[in-house]
Design a protein around this motif. Structure first.
Motif, PDB file in Angstrom:
ATOM      1  N   TYR A 426     -29.587 -24.354 -20.801  1.00 30.58           N
ATOM      2  CA  TYR A 426     -29.690 -23.021 -20.187  1.00 30.58           C
ATOM      3  C   TYR A 426     -31.046 -22.824 -19.504  1.00 30.58           C
ATOM      4  N   ALA A 427     -31.003 -22.235 -18.304  1.00 30.36           N
ATOM      5  CA  ALA A 427     -32.210 -21.788 -17.609  1.00 30.36           C
ATOM      6  C   ALA A 427     -32.240 -20.269 -17.655  1.00 30.36           C
ATOM      7  N   ILE A 428     -33.392 -19.703 -18.009  1.00 31.14           N
ATOM      8  CA  ILE A 428     -33.544 -18.241 -18.111  1.00 31.14           C
ATOM      9  C   ILE A 428     -34.640 -17.810 -17.145  1.00 31.14           C
ATOM     10  N   ILE A 429     -34.272 -16.911 -16.222  1.00 30.45           N
ATOM     11  CA  ILE A 429     -35.199 -16.458 -15.179  1.00 30.45           C
ATOM     12  C   ILE A 429     -35.455 -14.973 -15.353  1.00 30.45           C
ATOM     13  N   ILE A 430     -36.752 -14.639 -15.495  1.00 27.42           N
ATOM     14  CA  ILE A 430     -37.153 -13.229 -15.607  1.00 27.42           C
ATOM     15  C   ILE A 430     -38.228 -12.971 -14.560  1.00 27.42           C
ATOM     16  N   GLY A 431     -37.831 -12.320 -13.480  1.00 33.01           N
ATOM     17  CA  GLY A 431     -38.774 -11.922 -12.436  1.00 33.01           C
ATOM     18  C   GLY A 431     -39.167 -10.462 -12.620  1.00 33.01           C
ATOM     19  N   SER A 432     -39.880  -9.913 -11.625  1.00 33.98           N
ATOM     20  CA  SER A 432     -40.346  -8.528 -11.731  1.00 33.98           C
ATOM     21  C   SER A 432     -39.171  -7.548 -11.804  1.00 33.98           C
ATOM     22  N   LYS A 433     -38.114  -7.815 -11.033  1.00 31.49           N
ATOM     23  CA  LYS A 433     -36.935  -6.943 -11.065  1.00 31.49           C
ATOM     24  C   LYS A 433     -36.285  -6.952 -12.441  1.00 31.49           C
ATOM     25  N   GLU A 434     -36.142  -8.127 -13.012  1.00 35.04           N
ATOM     26  CA  GLU A 434     -35.522  -8.240 -14.338  1.00 35.04           C
ATOM     27  C   GLU A 434     -36.381  -7.555 -15.388  1.00 35.04           C
ATOM     28  N   MET A 435     -37.709  -7.636 -15.253  1.00 39.11           N
ATOM     29  CA  MET A 435     -38.579  -6.951 -16.212  1.00 39.11           C
ATOM     30  C   MET A 435     -38.350  -5.451 -16.168  1.00 39.11           C
ATOM     31  N   GLU A 436     -38.232  -4.900 -14.962  1.00 38.09           N
ATOM     32  CA  GLU A 436     -38.013  -3.453 -14.811  1.00 38.09           C
ATOM     33  C   GLU A 436     -36.686  -3.024 -15.426  1.00 38.09           C
ATOM     34  N   GLU A 437     -35.654  -3.871 -15.281  1.00 38.18           N
ATOM     35  CA  GLU A 437     -34.320  -3.520 -15.758  1.00 38.18           C
ATOM     36  C   GLU A 437     -34.044  -4.037 -17.170  1.00 38.18           C
ATOM     37  N   ASN A 438     -35.045  -4.720 -17.760  1.00 38.30           N
ATOM     38  CA  ASN A 438     -34.949  -5.241 -19.132  1.00 38.30           C
ATOM     39  C   ASN A 438     -33.750  -6.186 -19.308  1.00 38.30           C
ATOM     40  N   ASN A 439     -33.589  -7.057 -18.330  1.00 38.32           N
ATOM     41  CA  ASN A 439     -32.537  -8.061 -18.435  1.00 38.32           C
ATOM     42  C   ASN A 439     -33.053  -9.389 -17.893  1.00 38.32           C
ATOM     43  N   CYS A 440     -32.202 -10.380 -17.838  1.00 32.53           N
ATOM     44  CA  CYS A 440     -32.609 -11.702 -17.364  1.00 32.53           C
ATOM     45  C   CYS A 440     -31.413 -12.399 -16.731  1.00 32.53           C
ATOM     46  N   VAL A 441     -31.713 -13.401 -15.924  1.00 31.48           N
ATOM     47  CA  VAL A 441     -30.668 -14.230 -15.323  1.00 31.48           C
ATOM     48  C   VAL A 441     -30.530 -15.488 -16.166  1.00 31.48           C
ATOM     49  N   VAL A 442     -29.308 -15.759 -16.634  1.00 36.00           N
ATOM     50  CA  VAL A 442     -29.042 -16.941 -17.460  1.00 36.00           C
ATOM     51  C   VAL A 442     -28.097 -17.859 -16.698  1.00 36.00           C
ATOM     52  N   LYS A 443     -28.531 -19.109 -16.498  1.00 31.72           N
ATOM     53  CA  LYS A 443     -27.694 -20.081 -15.808  1.00 31.72           C
ATOM     54  C   LYS A 443     -27.332 -21.231 -16.738  1.00 31.72           C
ATOM     55  N   ASN A 444     -26.036 -21.468 -16.865  1.00 29.77           N
ATOM     56  CA  ASN A 444     -25.546 -22.618 -17.623  1.00 29.77           C
ATOM     57  C   ASN A 444     -25.627 -23.838 -16.711  1.00 29.77           C
ATOM     58  N   LEU A 445     -26.535 -24.756 -17.045  1.00 34.25           N
ATOM     59  CA  LEU A 445     -26.798 -25.874 -16.144  1.00 34.25           C
ATOM     60  C   LEU A 445     -25.685 -26.924 -16.158  1.00 34.25           C
ATOM     61  N   ALA A 446     -24.834 -26.891 -17.157  1.00 35.79           N
ATOM     62  CA  ALA A 446     -23.717 -27.825 -17.198  1.00 35.79           C
ATOM     63  C   ALA A 446     -22.570 -27.364 -16.314  1.00 35.79           C
ATOM     64  N   THR A 447     -22.310 -26.036 -16.309  1.00 33.96           N
ATOM     65  CA  THR A 447     -21.181 -25.490 -15.543  1.00 33.96           C
ATOM     66  C   THR A 447     -21.607 -24.887 -14.211  1.00 33.96           C
TER      67      THR A 447
END
Length: 464
Positions: A426-447
């Motif tokens: 899994y790759a987890i990306i937290i940029g400035s937008k995600e910090m403001e919205e208290n969420n993150c982008v999760v990418k399954n690198l296998a699928t």
């Protein structure tokens, strides 16, 4: 400046190899614990007099000796020179070396029992997983530094112990998926044959030669016996024993319990020798106690060259790979007597971890998921974002999720490459937008599937 290197016969182990080895070791350890054995460790080096004379003449030559400290001190130079002269003559000298790396785990274990027998509860059941060293010629499946896994019972003469050890072999190799043959013999059979041919005091010479049968074939064994001044008549008697009608049953037919009993019956009627008959009874007893094991076979050519074995002996061979034995051992009813503590019987077996690894690697038997360690990689999106991501990462670690934060702010592609090379799912990306919205982008690198997930739901997203 010379290129960096390691001693011949030794190896470095990468993370991938270590995980595979740990899979083998944990499997073996779990079975040991299942049978009630407790762990023990002994030092890497022993006093030389603890080891010498316990492995036979050839084994003694393979012991790695450690040079004494201070031999360059002017007051010790004459002693050191005298010691070197003895070494050049093929002898040992305490003036030059008093310690050695341990050759196996059995003799150090016997030394431990001898030193602590008044405090131990018998029968004492222990297992030991440690490296040992032998000054052997390196080749496939044979190293100068390698790991042994030993399991022993001391303080009991019951053949139930041999039966349990045979079942430990069967269980471990079944779990690992290796098709093996578990060979058994009795040293009393071999002692009986030595007595039968009129050489009762030369059992060690006979077993050392027979133990090389797989490597140098019968002609090589005969030549070695000639060099040890056995007569042609006695060599022929040994040849008749090794390749008797009883033994051809195994060569000509598939080994089974029925053929095991046929071989023993043949041997019992062919040789009227009291010691040999005792060995046959031992083997019959073990077969009766291991009816649940289908891949156990009696092999009269099995010798085990070490001179401390006194009864049943074991050897395990992989059926699908051309390699030496991957396990062996046997009964030693007076091993602690070597250390002036007589009367403590014992029996034990050993697993050849390095050869087991080679077999599993060749047959592709390792589970595919062994290499996944880090579950998630937090991408580094900048100083502020990485600080925020670090706090989330620590929360996940507290919940048992292995994760990393990429070490510096750099291109996204480079961070993806890092995750892919390390098989991070899994790759987890937290940029400035995600910090403001208290969420993150999760990418399954296998699928390749990518989702936006609330941070308080992140654990559930990647835990499975």
């Amino acid at each position: 400046m010379s290129k960096p290197s390691i001693p011949q016969g030794t190896r470095d182990f990468s993370a991938e190899v270590v995980r595979k080895r740990n899979y083998i070791l944990s499997t073996i350890k779990n079975v040991f614990e299942l049978y009630g054995f407790q762990p023990l460790e002994t030092p890497a080096m022993e006093n030389l007099n603890t080891l010498m004379g316990k492995y036979g003449e050839e084994g003694d030559r393979l012991i790695f000796k450690i040079i004494n400290n201070g031999i360059s001190d002017p007051k010790n130079i004459d002693k050191a020179k005298a010691g070197f002269e003895k070494v050049l003559e093929g002898k040992s000298s305490s003036d030059l070396t008093e310690r050695a790396l341990k050759y196996d785990l059995t003799i150090p274990f016997a030394r431990y029992v001898a030193m602590n027998h008044t405090q131990l509860t018998f029968p004492f059941k222990r297992y030991q997983i440690q490296p040992v060293w032998r000054a052997d010629r390196p080749q496939k499946g044979r190293y100068r530094e390698f790991t042994q896994c030993d399991v022993d019972v001391v303080g009991s003469k019951s053949h139930l112990n041999e039966a349990e050890l045979a079942n430990i072999y069967a269980t471990v190799f079944s779990i690992l998926g290796i098709d093996v043959e578990i060979k058994i013999n009795s040293r009393k059979v071999l002692a009986g044959i030595a007595d039968f041919i009129g050489e009762p005091n030369r059992l060690i010479d006979i077993t050392i030669a027979i133990d090389k049968l797989d490597k140098i074939n019968i002609d090589g064994v005969k030549e070695e016996l000639r060099q040890k001044r056995f007569s042609e008549e006695k060599i022929q008697l040994l040849n008749d024993f090794l390749y008797s009608g009883a033994d051809r049953i195994v060569f000509d037919e598939i080994a089974s319990k029925e053929y095991n009993h046929k071989k023993l019956n043949f041997l019992s009627t062919q040789y009227n020798n009291l010691i040999l008959q005792e060995g046959v009874k031992e083997l019959e007893s073990i077969l009766a106690l291991t009816k649940n094991i289908n891949n156990i076979s009696v092999d009269f050519t099995l010798a085990r060259g070490l001179n401390y074995y006194t009864g049943i002996i074991f050897e395990v061979k992989a059926n699908d790979v051309q390699i030496g034995s991957i396990g062996g051992g046997g009964r030693y009813d007076d091993l602690t007597g070597l250390f002036d503590v007589p009367g403590i019987p014992g029996v034990g077996i050993s697993f050849g971890v390095d050869r087991i690894y080679d077999v599993m690697e060749e047959l592709k038997l390792f589970p595919e998921n062994l290499q996944v360690s880090t579950k998630a990689l937090f991408f580094n999106m900048g100083e502020t974002e990485s600080l925020f991501a670090f706090g989330i990462m620590q929360q996940l670690r507290g919940q048992g999720i292995a994760c990393e934060l990429y070490h510096e702010f750099t291109k996204i592609g480079k961070q993806f490459t890092y995750a892919e090379k390390k098989n991070i799912p899994y790759a987890i990306i937290i940029g400035s937008k995600e910090m403001e919205e208290n969420n993150c982008v999760v990418k399954n690198l296998a699928t390749g599937v990518q989702n936006t997930v609330a941070i308080d739901k992140l654990f559930n997203e990647i835990a499975n």
